[in-house]
Each structure stands twice: as structure tokens, then as C-alpha cells.
Write a protein that holds these residues in place. Structure first.
Motif, short mmCIF file in Angstrom:
data_model
loop_
_atom_site.label_atom_id
_atom_site.label_comp_id
_atom_site.label_asym_id
_atom_site.label_seq_id
_atom_site.Cartn_x
_atom_site.Cartn_y
_atom_site.Cartn_z
N ASP A 1 0.82 -1.21 0.00
CA ASP A 1 0.00 0.00 0.00
C ASP A 1 0.85 1.26 0.00
O ASP A 1 0.54 2.23 -0.72
CB ASP A 1 -0.94 0.00 1.21
CG ASP A 1 -2.07 -1.01 1.05
OD1 ASP A 1 -2.34 -1.42 -0.10
OD2 ASP A 1 -2.67 -1.39 2.07
N LYS B 1 2.39 1.70 -3.40
CA LYS B 1 1.42 2.25 -4.35
C LYS B 1 1.19 3.73 -4.11
O LYS B 1 0.99 4.50 -5.07
CB LYS B 1 0.10 1.48 -4.25
CG LYS B 1 0.17 0.05 -4.80
CD LYS B 1 -1.17 -0.64 -4.67
CE LYS B 1 -1.15 -2.04 -5.27
NZ LYS B 1 -2.45 -2.75 -5.10
N LYS B 2 1.23 4.14 -2.87
CA LYS B 2 1.05 5.56 -2.55
C LYS B 2 2.19 6.38 -3.13
O LYS B 2 1.97 7.46 -3.70
CB LYS B 2 0.96 5.74 -1.03
CG LYS B 2 0.72 7.16 -0.58
CD LYS B 2 0.63 7.24 0.94
CE LYS B 2 0.43 8.68 1.40
NZ LYS B 2 0.38 8.76 2.89
N ALA C 1 1.74 6.48 -6.89
CA ALA C 1 0.61 7.31 -7.31
C ALA C 1 0.90 8.80 -7.26
O ALA C 1 0.27 9.58 -7.98
CB ALA C 1 -0.61 6.98 -6.44
N GLU D 1 0.02 4.70 -16.08
CA GLU D 1 0.79 3.93 -15.11
C GLU D 1 2.25 3.81 -15.54
O GLU D 1 3.17 3.90 -14.71
CB GLU D 1 0.17 2.54 -14.93
CG GLU D 1 0.86 1.71 -13.86
CD GLU D 1 0.16 0.38 -13.61
OE1 GLU D 1 0.78 -0.50 -12.98
OE2 GLU D 1 -1.00 0.23 -14.05
#
Length: 315
Positions: free
Chosen positions: A133, A136-137, A140, A147
């Protein structure tokens, strides 16, 4: 080979286990001849603490690191007849504060920190190896409309901050070079042209000043089929004349030498004929640390260490 240059203990790292002395005793039992003790440097902002450090204040982290240096040297002296222990640290670069404070930490511990493992664990002030997570943060927050474009920018930032650490501190060991693809080991970095140029710049620079690139067995316990670095980078390092050193990156006595058999098989499969290790020297290196790289003698894969661990391996 009976060398490792990167390790942690639960005594001084909250996401590891066991005491530093238990790590050393397991290294002795396992037949290591040279073993590096390299806890993480402190962090300098409350927001940079990990969840397992909740409740600690910043001064406690600093005191913990000072205690590590003291204990590491105590163990170095106590077990000198059984193993050569090297006392180092592993870098973190979250903001410029970390680098300024590392300068001060190295000055305070001149002569007691024998070498540096130069590692990057954050991109955009966000951890990239804590869990999926947070990775991904970090990904992002990169600019881009796709992507693929965000991944390119993420990789560029990773290799740029890595280069900054190399330039400023000349770490003797380059830590897990391609940790940036921890959760995407299938990525071919050469497919990202801008970041690939930065990566090759970093490799060339590290080779020029004499660094060793660790081949880090921790990747196997992260469900990789290779160590860090993977085959594509390993080939670039070797083609450019880079030198390799081994690390287990253990996080407690249970992980001392873990997956070294797979490390052996990986390096043999890739045709690696030379390994290097660090040794304390009387003369300082270019940045004033009394440490030098030494080539492992003979055919490293035939060292008795491997047979002691796993029986006859063949040549």
C-alpha cells in the motif's frame, strides 16, 4: 562464501528480531568469517517513524543508534578470535535533513563507523519497501497520465536520490540496488529509457570510486527468484567491471545466512567468477574510512563454508 556485509537485530531495529549478540553467535555457528553489523541510521522527523516505533521519541532513536555502536564494538572485541566483525550503518534518505544529520553522525563517530551501506528506502518521502500500500502511494504521487509514465518517473526519482547518496558519502557497499522494483520484480528496467540512463550513471559512478555492489539474499524471502540485483542489472555491473560482495540482510539470528544456498546457485548460474569482501586497513580510503575491498581467494564456490552448510555442491 563466509561473508556478509548487511544485517540488523531486534535489539536496535524494531522490525527485526533477537539481540545483536545472538546474531553474532549465529554467524559464528554458521561459519562466517567476516560479518557486517549495519543498523539503520536514526530518522529525524516524527512523521518518518514506522508503525512499530509508535511511542518512541526522536531522542530515543538517536540513543538507540549510539547504543548500537557501543554494543557492536564490544562484540567485535569479545569475539575477535572467532569472527571478524565490521561495524557500519545503513543509510536512509527521506529529506535533506537525513543527509545533513548523517554528516554529523559520521563526524561524531569518526573511526568507529568503519563503512557505509548506501541504501534507498523512500521515494517522495514515502517508504517503498514497507508494504504494497505504501509503495502504491509513492507510485501514485508521481506525475504522469499513465501507469507506465508514473513508473518511469518513480524510477527516475529513485535513481536520482540514490546518486545523491553515492556522491555525498561514497558508500563502500551499494545496498539492494534495485529495491525500487521490490513489488514488481518482473519489470525490465531497460524498458524505461530515462531511468535506465540514470541507473547506468549510478553504476558507473560507484565503480569509479571503488564501491562493491552487494548481492543481497533478502530478495529470495520477498518471493523473488533472484537476489538483488536481478539478472539484468547483474550483467550490467559485471560488463562494466563492477565488483560484487555478499549480504544476507538478516533481520535477526533466524535469518543469518538465510537463502545463501540459493544465492550460490544464482551467482553460479550467472557465471560470477569473483567475489570481494571488506577488510579493515591501516590506510584510509578516499573518504577517510579505514576499510578496503579484498578479493576472495581461489574459486569462491569451492570454499568449505558451502559444504559445511549444505554438503557437497560440486563445481
Amino acid at each position: 562464501m563466509p561473508y556478509s556485509h548487511h544485517s540488523h537485530s531486534g535489539q536496535f531495529c524494531r522490525h527485526a528480531a533477537g539481540s545483536l549478540e545472538d546474531v553474532v553467535l549465529e554467524a559464528i555457528r554458521s561459519g562466517f568469517e567476516v560479518y557486517g553489523l549495519t543498523e539503520h541510521v536514526p530518522r529525524y522527523r516524527i512523521e518518518d517513524l514506522y508503525p512499530e516505533e509508535a511511542g518512541m521519541d526522536l531522542q530515543a532513536l538517536h540513543d538507540q543508534f549510539d547504543a548500537f555502536i557501543y554494543e557492536a564494538h564490544r562484540l567485535k572485541a569479545r569475539y575477535a578470535s572467532q569472527i571478524t566483525l565490521l561495524v557500519g550503518l545503513e543509510t536512509d534518505y527521506i529529506t535533506s535533513i537525513d543527509l545533513d544529520q548523517l554528516d554529523a553522525l559520521l563526524e561524531r563517530n569518526r573511526g568507529r563507523i568503519e563503512y557505509i551501506v548506501g541504501s534507498i528506502h523512500h521515494v517522495g518521502e514515502i517508504p517503498i519497501d514497507f508494504d504494497v500500500d505504501t509503495f502504491k502511494k509513492s507510485l501514485a504521487q508521481q506525475p504522469g497520465t499513465s501507469e507506465n509514465e508514473r513508473m518511469e518517473n518513480f524510477l527516475c526519482r529513485y535513481f536520482d536520490v540514490q546518486f545523491h547518496v553515492l556522491q555525498r558519502f561514497h558508500p563502500e557497499i551499494i545496498g539492494h540496488l534495485d529495491l525500487c522494483r521490490l513489488y514488481h520484480p518482473e519489470i525490465r528496467l531497460s524498458d524505461y529509457s530515462r531511468s535506465w540512463k540514470r541507473l547506468k550513471r549510478n553504476i558507473s559512478y560507484a565503480i569509479e570510486y571503488g564501491a562493491l555492489f552487494e548481492v543481497n539474499a533478502a530478495a529470495f524471502r520477498k518471493n523473488w527468484n533472484t537476489a538483488y540485483p536481478a539478472e539484468d542489472l547483474l550483467k550490467v555491473i559485471l560488463q562494466d567491471g563492477g565488483r560484487l560482495a555478499l549480504s544476507d540482510d538478516s533481520h535477526g539470528p533466524h535469518a543469518v545466512g538465510l537463502n545463501y544456498r540459493r544465492l550460490l546457485e544464482y551467482l553460479r548460474r550467472e557465471g560470477v567468477s569473483e567475489l570481494w569482501y571488506l577488510q579493515v586497513s591501516e590506510s584510509p580510503n578516499k573518504v577517510g574510512r579505514n576499510i578496503q575491498a579484498v578479493k576472495a581467494p581461489g574459486e569462491w564456490w569451492n570454499h568449505p563454508f558451502w559444504n559445511k552448510q549444505w554438503g557437497e555442491i560440486g563445481s
